[in-house]
Every structure is written in structure tokens, then in C-alpha cells.
Design a protein around this motif. Sequence first.
Motif: not given
Length: 314
Positions: A211-213, A239-248
Motif C-alpha cells: 500500500e505504501y509503494i 525507518f517507517r516500520d519501526k517495530n518490524n511487523d510489516g506495516k505502519m
Amino acid sequence: MICPVLMCFLLCVASGSSKPTERKTRVHHEEPLSQLEHSDDKNFDYDHEAFLGQNQAKTFDHLSPEESKRRLSIIVDKIDENKDSFVSEEELKLWIKNAQKKHIYESVEHQWNDFDLNNDGSITWEEYRNVTYGSYLDDPLTDTEYNYTHMMWRDERRFRVADRNGDLIADKEEFTAFLHPEDYEHMNDVVVQETIEDIDKNGDGFIDLKEYIGDMYTAENDDEEPEWVSTERQQFSEFRDKNNDGKMDKEETLDWILPADYDHAEAEAKHLLYESDTNKDGKLTKEEILNKYDLFVGSQVTDFGEALLRHDEF
């Protein structure tokens, strides 16, 4: 095809049209100091608008070098708030912030009378709705590709958040927050909400990588993906997905669109100081600023520069 993800979409007036204005209301980033490219190798136009504000920068573009320096000298005296004959980085930053606020307030003033229909010095939600969506409200069954009911609902939600006392009547400050929510901390939640709603295609309340792209780039036919798209994928992961769960989530989306660790005015003040501070003492004299007048205000040698109407402050 590249979508305008890195632009700030401002509200437009829909007055006297056959249908509501076709507009995007999502705010993507903090109001920029200038929409122009910041590249000193090409010109100083970005710096001029950041330092003077967009309207005043245009005025200086038509002045002779001598008149530009004369006016800049007066501005320097105003920037030097503590009257120590130096301009500090903090004083520069404050001046730039105020120049941008002035630009925003002028934008609001320009639209105010279009919405304040009874000239009582305030704008009700009904006044805004009737001006913006009046033609649609008169004939809501008209076939259209735009969901004006949803747009109107989003506008009302934003209006209610901007309306601090909850009376559905906006004064100048509240209406400014409605039009320019990126500049008001209490509007952060609704800005994030609008962003997620527009990008979140699967409706799970988050923004994943696809979705981001997809909000920035849509491949056409067999076009090779541009290199910047790969960079954005890396930005998302690192940088965007700080908790590394694949989504913001909401907090990560806020950090993306309204980063708390970056101040445009501070960055520009540092840039102007670095480029002008000849003796590298961390502050600017009037002479140092005037010697770099082309960086701060610019000018063109014209026959009519001196004939322009001068503002009272000059």
C-alpha cells in the motif's frame, strides 16, 4: 506512474461551480517552506521563499540589487531581536517560522470571505458545507464518480476537531487549523486518520509495504521499476516500520508524515548561517548578510524596480 505523495494537498474553494470541487484533502507532510526545489547549484529561489515568505519573495524578484540590499538591511534589524548587532541561528529560525505563518494566515484571509456568508467574523460548519457542497446537496442523486457524501463527512470530522470549543463555529484560528492541520498538534490524529484511510486499501487500519509503494508508484505495462522505488522499499523496512511487523500503525504513520525530529525552519536557518558566516563565529553581522543578499532575497536589475509600490515597513 508517480502519484503526488510528497505534496501537501490544501483545501480549495468550491464557489459557483456546478458540482463540489474535485480535490484531495489529505495532508502528507508539514507545510513546506517552499514548493520549489532546494538546489543552490541552480538558484536560491527556495531560500528566498523560506526567508521572506512566498509573496514577498516575488516582490524582491523585481528590485534592483541596491533596493534589495536596502530592504534587507531593514529586515536584519527586525530579525535581531536582542539588538546585539548580530543575527543568531535561533533568531533566523524564528524569523523563518514567522514568515511561513504569515503566508498561511494570508491564505486563510484570502478564503475567509468566501465562507463567512453573513460577515459575522466566524464560519459555521453549515456555511462551509453550503459553499463547498451546495450544488451536490441540491441534487445528491446526480451520477458522479466522486463520493461527495464521504468527502463531506471527512470535512465535518476535521472541522469538529479544529473547533476547540465544540460549537461548530470556527474563528480565524480554528479555521486556520481546519485548512492547515499540519501546523497544529491537536490536529495530528485526524491527519493520520485521513492518511491511513486513503492508503489502506484492505481496510485493516494499517499501511503495509504494498500500500505504501502503491500510493507513490503504479507500474504501467512492463515498465522497469525506477530505482527510487527500491529506495522507498528500503526506507519502509529500515525507518517507517519501526517495530518490524510489516506495516505502519498510527504512531509510525505520524512519524512519517509529521516527523518530530525534523524542523524545516531550523534546517534552513543552519543553511543560511553556514553559507553566510564568513568568519565562522556562529552568528551573522549585517555586513555578512548583505554581502550574501542574493542568497537571502535575490533581485533582478530592472527598469521598474524602484517604481514598485513600497510596503510601509520599507
